[in-house]
Design a protein around this motif. Structure first.
Motif, PDB file in Angstrom:
ATOM      1  N   ALA A  41     -26.373  38.689 -30.557  1.00 36.04           N
ATOM      2  CA  ALA A  41     -26.395  38.047 -29.234  1.00 36.04           C
ATOM      3  C   ALA A  41     -26.745  39.033 -28.130  1.00 36.04           C
ATOM      4  CB  ALA A  41     -25.047  37.390 -28.956  1.00 36.04           C
ATOM      5  N   VAL A  42     -26.138  40.210 -28.176  1.00 35.13           N
ATOM      6  CA  VAL A  42     -26.289  41.176 -27.079  1.00 35.13           C
ATOM      7  C   VAL A  42     -27.529  42.038 -27.244  1.00 35.13           C
ATOM      8  CG1 VAL A  42     -25.223  43.145 -25.910  1.00 35.13           C
ATOM      9  CG2 VAL A  42     -23.800  41.236 -26.670  1.00 35.13           C
ATOM     10  N   ASN A  43     -27.724  42.591 -28.438  1.00 37.09           N
ATOM     11  CA  ASN A  43     -28.824  43.536 -28.639  1.00 37.09           C
ATOM     12  C   ASN A  43     -30.141  42.871 -29.013  1.00 37.09           C
ATOM     13  OD1 ASN A  43     -26.128  44.973 -29.411  1.00 37.09           O
ATOM     14  ND2 ASN A  43     -27.523  46.642 -28.931  1.00 37.09           N
ATOM     15  N   ARG A  44     -30.074  41.765 -29.724  1.00 38.88           N
ATOM     16  CA  ARG A  44     -31.299  41.066 -30.142  1.00 38.88           C
ATOM     17  C   ARG A  44     -31.634  39.896 -29.225  1.00 38.88           C
ATOM     18  NH1 ARG A  44     -32.545  41.894 -35.632  1.00 38.88           N
ATOM     19  NH2 ARG A  44     -32.378  44.125 -36.043  1.00 38.88           N
ATOM     20  N   GLY A  45     -30.686  39.469 -28.417  1.00 41.42           N
ATOM     21  CA  GLY A  45     -30.943  38.359 -27.510  1.00 41.42           C
ATOM     22  C   GLY A  45     -31.058  37.019 -28.193  1.00 41.42           C
ATOM     23  N   TYR A  46     -30.422  36.859 -29.370  1.00 46.08           N
ATOM     24  CA  TYR A  46     -30.508  35.604 -30.093  1.00 46.08           C
ATOM     25  C   TYR A  46     -29.710  34.512 -29.375  1.00 46.08           C
ATOM     26  CZ  TYR A  46     -32.626  37.888 -34.183  1.00 46.08           C
ATOM     27  OH  TYR A  46     -33.457  38.560 -35.033  1.00 46.08           O
ATOM     28  N   SER A  47     -30.161  33.285 -29.504  1.00 49.25           N
ATOM     29  CA  SER A  47     -29.499  32.153 -28.857  1.00 49.25           C
ATOM     30  C   SER A  47     -28.174  31.834 -29.529  1.00 49.25           C
ATOM     31  CB  SER A  47     -30.395  30.910 -28.917  1.00 49.25           C
ATOM     32  OG  SER A  47     -30.518  30.453 -30.257  1.00 49.25           O
ATOM     33  N   ASP A  48     -27.355  31.041 -28.858  1.00 51.64           N
ATOM     34  CA  ASP A  48     -26.063  30.626 -29.419  1.00 51.64           C
ATOM     35  C   ASP A  48     -26.264  29.903 -30.745  1.00 51.64           C
ATOM     36  OD1 ASP A  48     -24.814  31.712 -27.239  1.00 51.64           O
ATOM     37  OD2 ASP A  48     -24.539  29.799 -26.189  1.00 51.64           O
ATOM     38  N   GLY A 100     -35.540  39.191 -29.467  1.00 51.35           N
ATOM     39  CA  GLY A 100     -35.517  40.646 -29.475  1.00 51.35           C
ATOM     40  C   GLY A 100     -35.782  41.242 -28.107  1.00 51.35           C
ATOM     41  N   ASN A 101     -35.591  40.433 -27.041  1.00 52.72           N
ATOM     42  CA  ASN A 101     -35.817  40.878 -25.663  1.00 52.72           C
ATOM     43  C   ASN A 101     -37.256  41.341 -25.418  1.00 52.72           C
ATOM     44  OD1 ASN A 101     -33.181  40.421 -24.627  1.00 52.72           O
ATOM     45  ND2 ASN A 101     -32.464  42.274 -25.648  1.00 52.72           N
ATOM     46  N   LYS A 102     -38.197  40.777 -26.188  1.00 54.33           N
ATOM     47  CA  LYS A 102     -39.604  41.127 -26.009  1.00 54.33           C
ATOM     48  C   LYS A 102     -40.207  40.280 -24.889  1.00 54.33           C
ATOM     49  CE  LYS A 102     -40.427  42.554 -30.793  1.00 54.33           C
ATOM     50  NZ  LYS A 102     -41.191  42.280 -32.039  1.00 54.33           N
ATOM     51  N   GLU A 103     -40.902  40.949 -23.979  1.00 51.51           N
ATOM     52  CA  GLU A 103     -41.518  40.252 -22.857  1.00 51.51           C
ATOM     53  C   GLU A 103     -42.952  39.849 -23.182  1.00 51.51           C
ATOM     54  OE1 GLU A 103     -41.362  42.452 -19.249  1.00 51.51           O
ATOM     55  OE2 GLU A 103     -39.197  42.217 -18.999  1.00 51.51           O
ATOM     56  N   ARG A 104     -43.347  38.695 -22.649  1.00 53.95           N
ATOM     57  CA  ARG A 104     -44.733  38.263 -22.759  1.00 53.95           C
ATOM     58  C   ARG A 104     -45.050  37.385 -21.553  1.00 53.95           C
ATOM     59  NH1 ARG A 104     -41.980  34.460 -25.856  1.00 53.95           N
ATOM     60  NH2 ARG A 104     -42.758  32.309 -25.771  1.00 53.95           N
ATOM     61  N   ILE A 105     -46.324  37.127 -21.341  1.00 58.95           N
ATOM     62  CA  ILE A 105     -46.765  36.254 -20.256  1.00 58.95           C
ATOM     63  C   ILE A 105     -47.324  34.967 -20.846  1.00 58.95           C
ATOM     64  CG2 ILE A 105     -48.337  35.987 -18.295  1.00 58.95           C
ATOM     65  CD1 ILE A 105     -46.221  38.049 -17.771  1.00 58.95           C
ATOM     66  N   VAL A 106     -46.878  33.831 -20.314  1.00 52.08           N
ATOM     67  CA  VAL A 106     -47.449  32.541 -20.699  1.00 52.08           C
ATOM     68  C   VAL A 106     -48.017  31.875 -19.452  1.00 52.08           C
ATOM     69  CG1 VAL A 106     -45.817  32.265 -22.614  1.00 52.08           C
ATOM     70  CG2 VAL A 106     -45.258  31.292 -20.381  1.00 52.08           C
ATOM     71  N   TYR A 107     -48.867  30.888 -19.670  1.00 54.11           N
ATOM     72  CA  TYR A 107     -49.533  30.211 -18.562  1.00 54.11           C
ATOM     73  C   TYR A 107     -49.251  28.709 -18.621  1.00 54.11           C
ATOM     74  CZ  TYR A 107     -51.899  34.668 -18.316  1.00 54.11           C
ATOM     75  OH  TYR A 107     -52.151  36.015 -18.225  1.00 54.11           O
ATOM     76  N   MET A 147     -47.250  32.757 -27.963  1.00 50.68           N
ATOM     77  CA  MET A 147     -46.032  32.179 -28.521  1.00 50.68           C
ATOM     78  C   MET A 147     -44.960  33.225 -28.826  1.00 50.68           C
ATOM     79  SD  MET A 147     -47.445  29.135 -30.964  1.00 50.68           S
ATOM     80  CE  MET A 147     -45.853  28.310 -30.969  1.00 50.68           C
ATOM     81  N   GLY A 148     -45.331  34.497 -28.728  1.00 49.03           N
ATOM     82  CA  GLY A 148     -44.349  35.544 -28.979  1.00 49.03           C
ATOM     83  C   GLY A 148     -44.082  35.788 -30.444  1.00 49.03           C
ATOM     84  N   HIS A 149     -45.086  35.549 -31.303  1.00 53.61           N
ATOM     85  CA  HIS A 149     -44.923  35.796 -32.735  1.00 53.61           C
ATOM     86  C   HIS A 149     -45.099  37.281 -33.023  1.00 53.61           C
ATOM     87  CE1 HIS A 149     -46.221  31.400 -33.791  1.00 53.61           C
ATOM     88  NE2 HIS A 149     -44.956  31.493 -33.445  1.00 53.61           N
ATOM     89  N   SER A 150     -44.169  37.853 -33.756  1.00 53.60           N
ATOM     90  CA  SER A 150     -44.282  39.261 -34.136  1.00 53.60           C
ATOM     91  C   SER A 150     -45.025  39.418 -35.457  1.00 53.60           C
ATOM     92  CB  SER A 150     -42.891  39.893 -34.250  1.00 53.60           C
ATOM     93  OG  SER A 150     -42.091  39.178 -35.183  1.00 53.60           O
ATOM     94  N   ASP A 151     -45.217  38.328 -36.179  1.00 58.07           N
ATOM     95  CA  ASP A 151     -45.882  38.355 -37.484  1.00 58.07           C
ATOM     96  C   ASP A 151     -46.992  37.313 -37.477  1.00 58.07           C
ATOM     97  OD1 ASP A 151     -46.653  38.169 -40.168  1.00 58.07           O
ATOM     98  OD2 ASP A 151     -44.634  38.565 -40.904  1.00 58.07           O
ATOM     99  N   THR A 152     -48.224  37.728 -37.783  1.00 57.26           N
ATOM    100  CA  THR A 152     -49.357  36.793 -37.757  1.00 57.26           C
ATOM    101  C   THR A 152     -49.205  35.665 -38.770  1.00 57.26           C
ATOM    102  OG1 THR A 152     -50.550  38.226 -39.320  1.00 57.26           O
ATOM    103  CG2 THR A 152     -51.000  38.537 -36.970  1.00 57.26           C
ATOM    104  N   ARG A 153     -48.401  35.890 -39.827  1.00 62.33           N
ATOM    105  CA  ARG A 153     -48.202  34.836 -40.817  1.00 62.33           C
ATOM    106  C   ARG A 153     -47.496  33.635 -40.203  1.00 62.33           C
ATOM    107  NH1 ARG A 153     -45.429  38.397 -45.448  1.00 62.33           N
ATOM    108  NH2 ARG A 153     -44.451  39.182 -43.541  1.00 62.33           N
ATOM    109  N   THR A 154     -46.695  33.884 -39.180  1.00 57.91           N
ATOM    110  CA  THR A 154     -46.014  32.784 -38.497  1.00 57.91           C
ATOM    111  C   THR A 154     -47.028  31.884 -37.808  1.00 57.91           C
ATOM    112  OG1 THR A 154     -44.139  34.245 -38.098  1.00 57.91           O
ATOM    113  CG2 THR A 154     -44.212  32.202 -36.832  1.00 57.91           C
ATOM    114  N   THR A 155     -48.066  32.481 -37.251  1.00 60.17           N
ATOM    115  CA  THR A 155     -49.094  31.705 -36.550  1.00 60.17           C
ATOM    116  C   THR A 155     -50.037  31.018 -37.523  1.00 60.17           C
ATOM    117  OG1 THR A 155     -49.026  33.531 -34.949  1.00 60.17           O
ATOM    118  CG2 THR A 155     -50.657  31.818 -34.578  1.00 60.17           C
TER     119      THR A 155
END
Length: 272
Positions: A10-17, A165-172, A242-250
């Motif tokens: 929750a704190v370090n990875r920023g995972y949802s409840d 994982g507290n990773k920032e990205r820009i969406v439109y 979409m904030g995917h860290s792995d291309t297989r997800t996309t």
């Protein structure tokens, strides 16, 4: 030790409840099994053979392959964390095999139902705004409902998102979200809903205009991705949005695109 691990997520990875509850439930399930069948009293005593027996027991009890895979993944992640914290010197789940998953295509929502929900004045304006923002940006429900005005660049029609994982990205975003923000912009949180309430309101709004009763907030994200692929967006670009860290997800959306191509061909094939 489980509570400490969940706090870390929750704190370090920023995972949802909801994600944290899922991890905890899966770990507690294994813990109960280990106490009942192997008289386990310490996590450090878990062995590879014990985990294989656990998988076999889940299979014998007709648990779905996806459920088994998720539980072993939770245990593996837990032990990775425990090793980093020097609470154990090994990960017994590292090589644990699970049943193969049948390939399931992500479920999407008919755009007509989404459109009807967004423009239905009988639905709360925040719910309509949230649906519009999610379908125009592809954000996860937790990302969208916690957006604040300070994260939004209304001139560029962009939003700075803090994802997994507290990773920032820009969406439109598009014109519907822009119109909503023109009327309801504020420096703090744009939407007042908490997680469960937001998910229920989205389900209720879309179900009102659809024959399906299983519509979910995450299916909005799937629908966004599918439409982007159908319209020719490159997978790399889509993954960044979409904030995917792995291309297989996309890549899973390619299968949906092939279905679309096949249907388009069937509709327009030359008849001789």
């Amino acid at each position: 030790m489980i509570k400490e691990f969940i706090t870390f997520l929750a704190v370090n990875r920023g995972y949802s409840d909801g994600t944290c509850r899922g991890y905890e439930n899966d770990l507690r399930d294994f813990q109960r099994w280990a106490v009942r069948y192997a008289h386990l009293d310490r996590w450090s005593n878990v062995t590879e053979d014990m985990l294989n027996d656990y998988v076999n027991d889940l299979v014998n009890n007709e648990k779905q392959p996806a459920t088994i895979k998720r539980r072993i993944s939770a245990i593996r992640t837990f032990y990775n964390w425990a090793r980093q914290q020097h609470k154990t010197d090994r990960n017994p789940a590292k090589y644990t095999s699970t049943p193969k998953l049948a390939k399931r295509l992500p479920k999407t929502i008919d755009l007509a139902a989404i459109h009807a929900a967004v423009y239905d004045k009988g639905i709360d304006y925040q719910t309509r705004g949230l649906i519009a923002m999610m379908i125009e940006t592809g954000m996860r429900i937790t990302e969208a409902r916690t957006i604040t005005g300070t994260s939004i660049d209304r001139k560029e029609q962009s939003i700075k998102v803090v994802g997994k994982g507290n990773k920032e990205r820009i969406v439109y975003y598009g014109c519907v979200t822009a119109n909503y923000l023109d009327k309801h912009y504020k420096d703090g949180r744009i939407f007042d809903y908490e997680d469960r309430d937001a998910r229920y309101r989205i389900w209720e709004a879309i179900s009102k205009h659809s024959s399906r009763n299983d519509a979910s907030s995450h299916q909005l994200r799937h629908t966004y991705a599918t439409k982007m692929v159908e319209q020719g967006m490159q997978l790399y670009t889509l993954g960044l949005l979409m904030g995917h860290s792995d291309t297989r997800t996309t890549e899973k959306y390619l299968a949906l695109d092939q279905q679309h191509i096949k249907q388009e061909y069937a509709n327009r094939a030359v008849q001789i």
